[in-house]
Design a protein around this motif. Structure first.
Motif, PDB file in Angstrom:
ATOM      1  N   PRO A 189       0.826  -1.205   0.000  1.00  0.00           N
ATOM      2  CA  PRO A 189       0.000   0.000   0.000  1.00  0.00           C
ATOM      3  C   PRO A 189       0.862   1.257   0.000  1.00  0.00           C
ATOM      4  O   PRO A 189       1.833   1.356   0.745  1.00  0.00           O
ATOM      5  CB  PRO A 189      -0.796  -0.098   1.299  1.00  0.00           C
ATOM      6  N   THR A 223       0.257   5.747  -0.605  1.00  0.00           N
ATOM      7  CA  THR A 223      -0.714   6.822  -0.778  1.00  0.00           C
ATOM      8  C   THR A 223      -0.198   7.732  -1.869  1.00  0.00           C
ATOM      9  O   THR A 223       0.946   8.184  -1.820  1.00  0.00           O
ATOM     10  CB  THR A 223      -0.907   7.610   0.528  1.00  0.00           C
ATOM     11  N   ALA A 267      -1.062  11.234  -4.340  1.00  0.00           N
ATOM     12  CA  ALA A 267      -1.857  12.458  -4.412  1.00  0.00           C
ATOM     13  C   ALA A 267      -1.487  13.183  -5.703  1.00  0.00           C
ATOM     14  O   ALA A 267      -0.564  13.989  -5.720  1.00  0.00           O
ATOM     15  CB  ALA A 267      -1.600  13.344  -3.206  1.00  0.00           C
ATOM     16  N   GLU A 293      -5.754  16.713  -6.684  1.00  0.00           N
ATOM     17  CA  GLU A 293      -6.694  15.652  -6.315  1.00  0.00           C
ATOM     18  C   GLU A 293      -6.480  15.234  -4.862  1.00  0.00           C
ATOM     19  O   GLU A 293      -5.420  15.455  -4.286  1.00  0.00           O
ATOM     20  CB  GLU A 293      -6.503  14.419  -7.212  1.00  0.00           C
ATOM     21  N   ALA A 294      -7.498  14.636  -4.295  1.00  0.00           N
ATOM     22  CA  ALA A 294      -7.403  14.125  -2.925  1.00  0.00           C
ATOM     23  C   ALA A 294      -6.497  12.898  -2.892  1.00  0.00           C
ATOM     24  O   ALA A 294      -6.473  12.122  -3.848  1.00  0.00           O
ATOM     25  CB  ALA A 294      -8.789  13.755  -2.410  1.00  0.00           C
ATOM     26  N   PRO A 295      -5.747  12.700  -1.817  1.00  0.00           N
ATOM     27  CA  PRO A 295      -4.904  11.508  -1.691  1.00  0.00           C
ATOM     28  C   PRO A 295      -5.751  10.245  -1.702  1.00  0.00           C
ATOM     29  O   PRO A 295      -6.890  10.232  -1.232  1.00  0.00           O
ATOM     30  CB  PRO A 295      -4.229  11.686  -0.336  1.00  0.00           C
ATOM     31  N   ARG A 296      -5.177   9.177  -2.241  1.00  0.00           N
ATOM     32  CA  ARG A 296      -5.855   7.878  -2.242  1.00  0.00           C
ATOM     33  C   ARG A 296      -4.814   6.769  -2.114  1.00  0.00           C
ATOM     34  O   ARG A 296      -3.668   6.931  -2.507  1.00  0.00           O
ATOM     35  CB  ARG A 296      -6.698   7.694  -3.495  1.00  0.00           C
ATOM     36  N   ARG A 297      -5.238   5.645  -1.526  1.00  0.00           N
ATOM     37  CA  ARG A 297      -4.323   4.502  -1.334  1.00  0.00           C
ATOM     38  C   ARG A 297      -4.480   3.533  -2.498  1.00  0.00           C
ATOM     39  O   ARG A 297      -5.607   3.232  -2.911  1.00  0.00           O
ATOM     40  CB  ARG A 297      -4.610   3.805  -0.017  1.00  0.00           C
ATOM     41  N   ILE A 298      -3.330   3.042  -2.970  1.00  0.00           N
ATOM     42  CA  ILE A 298      -3.309   2.015  -4.006  1.00  0.00           C
ATOM     43  C   ILE A 298      -2.250   0.992  -3.615  1.00  0.00           C
ATOM     44  O   ILE A 298      -1.473   1.216  -2.691  1.00  0.00           O
ATOM     45  CB  ILE A 298      -2.980   2.598  -5.407  1.00  0.00           C
ATOM     46  N   GLN A 337      -4.411   3.594 -12.377  1.00  0.00           N
ATOM     47  CA  GLN A 337      -4.243   4.020 -10.994  1.00  0.00           C
ATOM     48  C   GLN A 337      -3.300   5.208 -10.860  1.00  0.00           C
ATOM     49  O   GLN A 337      -3.434   5.999  -9.937  1.00  0.00           O
ATOM     50  CB  GLN A 337      -3.708   2.875 -10.132  1.00  0.00           C
TER      51      GLN A 337
END
Length: 106
Positions: free
Chosen positions: A19, A21, A23, A27-32, A64
């Motif tokens: 995982p 994070t 950003a 854009e807002a941060p997101r986990r991938i 992603q």
């Protein structure tokens, strides 16, 4: 036309990724899940030769990482942060295909 490699990006990052994070700018941060390689690690090329990775990289599915370059931020679970520089793109247009992003410490 379907290929035997369809879906390999999801399988690789699911099995070997960790995982992180991300950003992308604005854009807002997101986990991938992605594969992170630090600078100065040996990697195996498609031709079977081992080369030294000169810069840290992040590898995940193209869809992603869309919008991450240039200037997006990547945060690892250990607290290290990186800025996305540029894709090392092989030109595969498949949104599920893998892309590698060059990083620098932020």
């Amino acid at each position: 036309m379907a290929s035997v490699f369809d879906g390999m990006g999801a399988l690789l990052t699911g099995a070997l990724g960790a995982p992180v994070t991300i950003a992308p700018s604005g854009e807002a941060p997101r986990r991938i899940r992605a594969l992170f390689r630090d600078a100065d690690t040996a990697i195996l090329t498609e031709g079977g030769a081992e080369v030294l990775n000169a810069v840290p990289t992040l590898q995940a599915r193209r869809d992603q990482l869309a919008g991450l370059c240039p200037g997006g931020l990547v945060a690892l679970a250990d607290g290290r942060r990186f800025r996305a520089l540029a894709p090392m793109d092989g030109g595969n247009p498949d949104p599920g295909g893998m892309v590698t992003i060059q990083l620098e410490e932020a």
